[in-house]
Every structure is written in structure tokens, then in C-alpha cells.
Design an enzyme around this catalytic site. Structure first.
Site, PDB file in Angstrom:
ATOM      1  N   SER A 139       0.713  -1.166   0.094  1.00 51.27           N
ATOM      2  CA  SER A 139       0.052   0.157  -0.157  1.00 51.27           C
ATOM      3  C   SER A 139       0.782   1.192  -0.050  1.00 51.27           C
ATOM      4  O   SER A 139       2.215   1.307   0.411  1.00 51.27           O
ATOM      5  CB  SER A 139      -0.815   0.196   1.449  1.00 51.27           C
ATOM      6  OG  SER A 139      -1.520   1.192   1.434  1.00 51.27           O
ATOM      7  N   TYR A 152      -2.013  -1.213  10.529  1.00 58.99           N
ATOM      8  CA  TYR A 152      -2.051  -1.559   9.197  1.00 58.99           C
ATOM      9  C   TYR A 152      -0.901  -1.055   8.408  1.00 58.99           C
ATOM     10  O   TYR A 152      -0.058  -1.570   7.772  1.00 58.99           O
ATOM     11  CB  TYR A 152      -3.531  -0.849   8.548  1.00 58.99           C
ATOM     12  CG  TYR A 152      -3.541  -1.011   7.256  1.00 58.99           C
ATOM     13  CD1 TYR A 152      -3.834  -2.421   6.328  1.00 58.99           C
ATOM     14  CD2 TYR A 152      -3.351  -0.031   6.014  1.00 58.99           C
ATOM     15  CE1 TYR A 152      -3.983  -2.507   5.201  1.00 58.99           C
ATOM     16  CE2 TYR A 152      -3.604  -0.454   4.882  1.00 58.99           C
ATOM     17  CZ  TYR A 152      -3.689  -1.465   4.335  1.00 58.99           C
ATOM     18  OH  TYR A 152      -3.897  -1.683   3.057  1.00 58.99           O
TER      19      TYR A 152
HETATM   20  N1  LIG Z   1      -8.775  -0.562  -1.448  1.00 54.42           N
HETATM   21  C1  LIG Z   1      -7.812   0.225  -0.985  1.00 54.42           C
HETATM   22  O1  LIG Z   1      -8.039   1.234  -0.778  1.00 54.42           O
HETATM   23  C2  LIG Z   1      -6.278  -0.436  -0.843  1.00 54.42           C
HETATM   24  C3  LIG Z   1      -5.267   0.333  -0.493  1.00 54.42           C
HETATM   25  C4  LIG Z   1      -3.898  -0.243  -0.453  1.00 54.42           C
HETATM   26  C5  LIG Z   1      -3.882  -1.198  -0.319  1.00 54.42           C
HETATM   27  N2  LIG Z   1      -4.791  -2.460  -0.488  1.00 54.42           N
HETATM   28  C6  LIG Z   1      -4.555  -3.667  -0.231  1.00 54.42           C
HETATM   29  O2  LIG Z   1      -5.082  -4.593  -1.390  1.00 54.42           O
HETATM   30  C7  LIG Z   1      -5.302  -5.787  -0.822  1.00 54.42           C
HETATM   31  C8  LIG Z   1      -6.672  -6.196  -1.292  1.00 54.42           C
HETATM   32  O3  LIG Z   1      -7.678  -5.616  -0.468  1.00 54.42           O
HETATM   33  P1  LIG Z   1      -9.012  -5.006  -1.262  1.00 54.42           P
HETATM   34  O4  LIG Z   1      -9.023  -3.696  -1.119  1.00 54.42           O
HETATM   35  O5  LIG Z   1      -9.205  -5.690  -2.529  1.00 54.42           O
HETATM   36  O6  LIG Z   1     -10.024  -5.570  -0.080  1.00 54.42           O
HETATM   37  P2  LIG Z   1     -10.972  -6.566  -0.150  1.00 54.42           P
HETATM   38  O7  LIG Z   1     -12.273  -6.039  -1.183  1.00 54.42           O
HETATM   39  O8  LIG Z   1     -11.648  -6.373   1.338  1.00 54.42           O
HETATM   40  O9  LIG Z   1     -10.534  -7.774  -0.355  1.00 54.42           O
HETATM   41  C9  LIG Z   1      -9.738  -8.484   0.837  1.00 54.42           C
HETATM   42  C10 LIG Z   1      -9.470 -10.171   0.389  1.00 54.42           C
HETATM   43  O10 LIG Z   1      -8.674 -10.625   1.187  1.00 54.42           O
HETATM   44  C11 LIG Z   1      -9.421 -11.791   1.776  1.00 54.42           C
HETATM   45  N3  LIG Z   1      -9.228 -12.272   3.369  1.00 54.42           N
HETATM   46  C12 LIG Z   1      -9.428 -11.523   4.248  1.00 54.42           C
HETATM   47  N4  LIG Z   1      -9.315 -11.973   5.221  1.00 54.42           N
HETATM   48  C13 LIG Z   1      -8.720 -13.191   4.975  1.00 54.42           C
HETATM   49  C14 LIG Z   1      -8.393 -14.320   5.625  1.00 54.42           C
HETATM   50  N5  LIG Z   1      -8.364 -14.357   7.001  1.00 54.42           N
HETATM   51  N6  LIG Z   1      -7.956 -15.499   4.912  1.00 54.42           N
HETATM   52  C15 LIG Z   1      -7.905 -15.585   3.550  1.00 54.42           C
HETATM   53  N7  LIG Z   1      -8.403 -14.478   2.886  1.00 54.42           N
HETATM   54  C16 LIG Z   1      -8.759 -13.196   3.492  1.00 54.42           C
HETATM   55  C17 LIG Z   1     -10.933 -11.532   1.491  1.00 54.42           C
HETATM   56  O11 LIG Z   1     -11.743 -12.796   1.314  1.00 54.42           O
HETATM   57  P3  LIG Z   1     -12.782 -13.620   2.332  1.00 54.42           P
HETATM   58  O12 LIG Z   1     -13.313 -12.419   3.293  1.00 54.42           O
HETATM   59  O13 LIG Z   1     -13.460 -14.281   1.456  1.00 54.42           O
HETATM   60  O14 LIG Z   1     -11.766 -14.528   3.130  1.00 54.42           O
HETATM   61  C18 LIG Z   1     -10.736 -10.942   0.090  1.00 54.42           C
HETATM   62  O15 LIG Z   1     -10.821 -11.615  -0.825  1.00 54.42           O
HETATM   63  C19 LIG Z   1      -5.148  -5.767   0.626  1.00 54.42           C
HETATM   64  O16 LIG Z   1      -3.737  -6.452   1.002  1.00 54.42           O
HETATM   65  C20 LIG Z   1      -5.135  -4.470   1.085  1.00 54.42           C
HETATM   66  O17 LIG Z   1      -4.501  -3.897   2.097  1.00 54.42           O
HETATM   67  C21 LIG Z   1      -6.138  -2.031  -0.458  1.00 54.42           C
END
Ligand SMILES: NC(=O)c1ccc[n+]([C@@H]2O[C@H](COP(=O)([O-])OP(=O)(O)OC[C@H]3O[C@@H](n4cnc5c(N)ncnc54)[C@H](OP(=O)(O)O)[C@@H]3O)[C@@H](O)[C@H]2O)c1
Length: 260
Positions: A139, A152
Site C-alpha cells: 500500500s 495496518y
Molecule cells: N482498497 C484500498 O484502498 C487498498 C489500498 C491499498 C492497499 N490495499 C490492499 O489491497 C489488498 C486487497 O484488498 P482489497 O482492497 O481488494 O479489499 P477487499 O475487497 O476487502 O479484499 C480482501 C480480500 O482478502 C481476503 N481475506 C480477508 N481475510 C482473509 C483471511 N483471514 N484468509 C484468507 N483471505 C482473507 C478476502 O476474502 P474473504 O473475506 O472471502 O476471506 C478478500 O478476498 C489488501 O492487502 C489491502 O491491504 C487496498
């Protein structure tokens, strides 16, 4: 993505957001996949659209869930994985002192422990083959401390640092290692990390779609980039924070990420 250099990928957190977009891009490019997350129904729905997709429902904060993924990486009876995407992650907003301690442990377990162990096994498997790709989702929060998102931001600082170190360690090995560092991206992240307030705080031009982030991340790892910061706004934020004295960056970060 029309022609991918990968043939079989393992994607964690493939049930929503950036991971789901990565899965669709790989599926459309004809790349076989192992899709990992807890919500099996979501993974099954993606798997139904493409050939050669395995669904591995696993909670990566548990020994059993993480063990199943490590086992799949070692399994020589199934298609060998040449791209690993460590994307699963979540955040916790609010004051450190008020946060639920168990939740913080799960956050560290997923964002740091699972990512490290999967990276380790992936590299062990790829090294003798002399080729492979590792994409770790970090991130822009990794580049400075994040008051009110303290744990985080610290987990993501770990991810960027580990990934850059591996990029150098594995130079010349045939394994390409990339840290994808998105900024604000419309996904389920905001509701899960309780940061929906960011949606009204920042104008739409500061946000990216999960699809655009996924496209940039896949391109970057295919090209062997160490760090990928997708989008013009995110690139300028990161460049500015590098040029600003640490004490000032810290204060500004506090104003930006504070939800109280
Ligand atoms: N969205 C943003 O603004 C942003 C910005 C910077 C970085 N990121 C990073 O991008 C990555 C993806 O996040 P996203 O934004 O796409 O969020 P998201 O839509 O909430 O997706 C998160 C994914 O992680 C999985 N997950 C959560 N807990 C888990 C566990 N205990 N075991 C296995 N899988 C798990 C969830 O699936 P299940 O719930 O089905 O397990 C889901 O598929 C993350 O690392 C996040 O930190 C996001």
C-alpha cells in the site's frame, strides 16, 4: 492482459476487490489458477467462468488454512505455480489503544505472517526451476506511519521492505518480485477496515478502480519492476512524501488518516 508470461497462478484474497480483478484478468488471459479466500461461494462463481481453476477455501490466519496453501505450492502432482499473488489483507482504523487486541493479531497474522510464509514457499519452489513471479500487495500507507491506521501501515511497511529485499536477493535468479502499492481503491476494504469516511473525505479523482490497480500490478510483475505505485495521484503522493522531512510527513499523515 492478452498474452501473459505466467501459466498457473495462485491468488490470495481472490473473492473480492483487487484480488478478484486479478483473477478475472488472469482467467481471461487463459492462465490456470488456484483461488484462495474464506468465502468459497464467491470463489466458485469466479471459477465457473474459466477453465483450469481450483478453489481453495482457507482462512490464512489459521495454521490449517495457511498449511493447505503451502501444501498446494509444494504439490508436484498438480500444475506448478509460476505466479503467486499475495493479496489478502485488511486494516483496522481508529486509535491504537482502543483497538480490539485479537483483531490486531489476526491483521498481523494475515498481512505479515501468511504473506511471508507463502512468499518463502513460493521462492523455494521457483528457485530450482529458474523462473517465477511473486506479486505482494502492499500500500502507499507503507511509505509513512499512519496515525489511526497504525498497525495496518506498519504491516504494509513490512511488506514493501520484505518485497524489495527479495527483489534484490533474487536478482539474476529468474524470479521477478514486485510490491504493488495502491492508494485509495474502491473495494470492500473500506467497510471492513471501518474507513468508509475516506469516501467523503477524498474526491473521486483520488480513487482508483480495482480493475486498474490489478492491470498495473500484473504488468509490473511481468516487467520485473521492484515497486509499482499505480495512478498519477498515488505516484505524486509517494514522491512528495519522499521529499518531505519525516517529522512533517508524520504530521500530515495524521491529518489525512485521522477519523476522529
Ligand atoms: N482498497 C484500498 O484502498 C487498498 C489500498 C491499498 C492497499 N490495499 C490492499 O489491497 C489488498 C486487497 O484488498 P482489497 O482492497 O481488494 O479489499 P477487499 O475487497 O476487502 O479484499 C480482501 C480480500 O482478502 C481476503 N481475506 C480477508 N481475510 C482473509 C483471511 N483471514 N484468509 C484468507 N483471505 C482473507 C478476502 O476474502 P474473504 O473475506 O472471502 O476471506 C478478500 O478476498 C489488501 O492487502 C489491502 O491491504 C487496498
Amino acid at each position: 492482459m492478452t498474452k501473459a508470461p505466467f501459466s498457473h497462478a495462485l491468488v490470495t484474497g481472490a473473492s473480492s476487490g483487487i484480488g478478484e480483478s486479478i483473477a478475472h484478468k488472469l482467467g481471461k488471459a487463459g492462465v490456470g489458477m488456484v483461488l484462495v479466500a474464506r468465502r468459497k461461494d464467491r470463489l466458485d462463481a469466479i471459477a465457473a467462468k474459466y477453465p483450469n481453476v481450483e478453489v481453495l477455501a482457507a482462512d490464512l490466519t489459521t495454521d490449517a488454512g495457511l498449511g493447505a496453501v503451502l501444501e498446494r505450492l509444494r504439490d508436484v502432482t498438480r500444475p506448478q505455480i509460476d505466479l503467486v499473488v499475495n493479496n489478502a489483507g485488511f486494516g483496522t482504523s481508529g486509535q491504537f489503544v482502543s483497538a480490539d487486541a485479537e483483531r490486531l493479531s489476526r491483521e498481523i497474522s494475515l498481512n505479515i505472517n501468511a504473506l511471508t510464509r507463502i512468499s518463502h514457499e513460493a521462492v523455494r519452489q521457483m528457485l530450482p526451476r529458474g523462473r517465477g513471479y511473486l506479486l505482494n500487495v502492499s500500500s502507499i500507507a507503507s511509505f509513512q506511519p499512519g496515525p489511526d491506521l497504525a498497525v495496518y501501515s506498519a504491516t504494509k511497511a513490512f511488506v514493501t521492505s520484505l518485497t524489495e529485499a527479495l527483489h534484490e536477493e533474487l536478482r539474476g535468479s529468474g524470479i521477478r518480485v514486485t510490491a504493488l502499492c495502491p492508494g485509495l481503491t474502491h473495494t470492500e476494504f473500506q467497510s471492513i477496515s471501518n474507513t468508509t469516511g475516506l469516501e467523503s473525505k477524498f474526491p473521486e479523482f483520488a480513487w482508483m478502480s480495482a480493475d486498474d490497480v490489478a492491470r498495473d500490478g500484473l504488468r509490473a510483475v511481468a516487467d520485473g519492476k521492484a515497486i509499482c505505485v499505480p495512478g498519477v495521484v498515488n505516484k505524486s503522493l509517494v514522491s512528495t512524501s519522499k521529499l518531505t522531512p519525516r517529522a512533517l510527513t508524520r504530521r500530515i499523515a495524521g491529518l489525512v488518516t485521522r477519523f476522529r
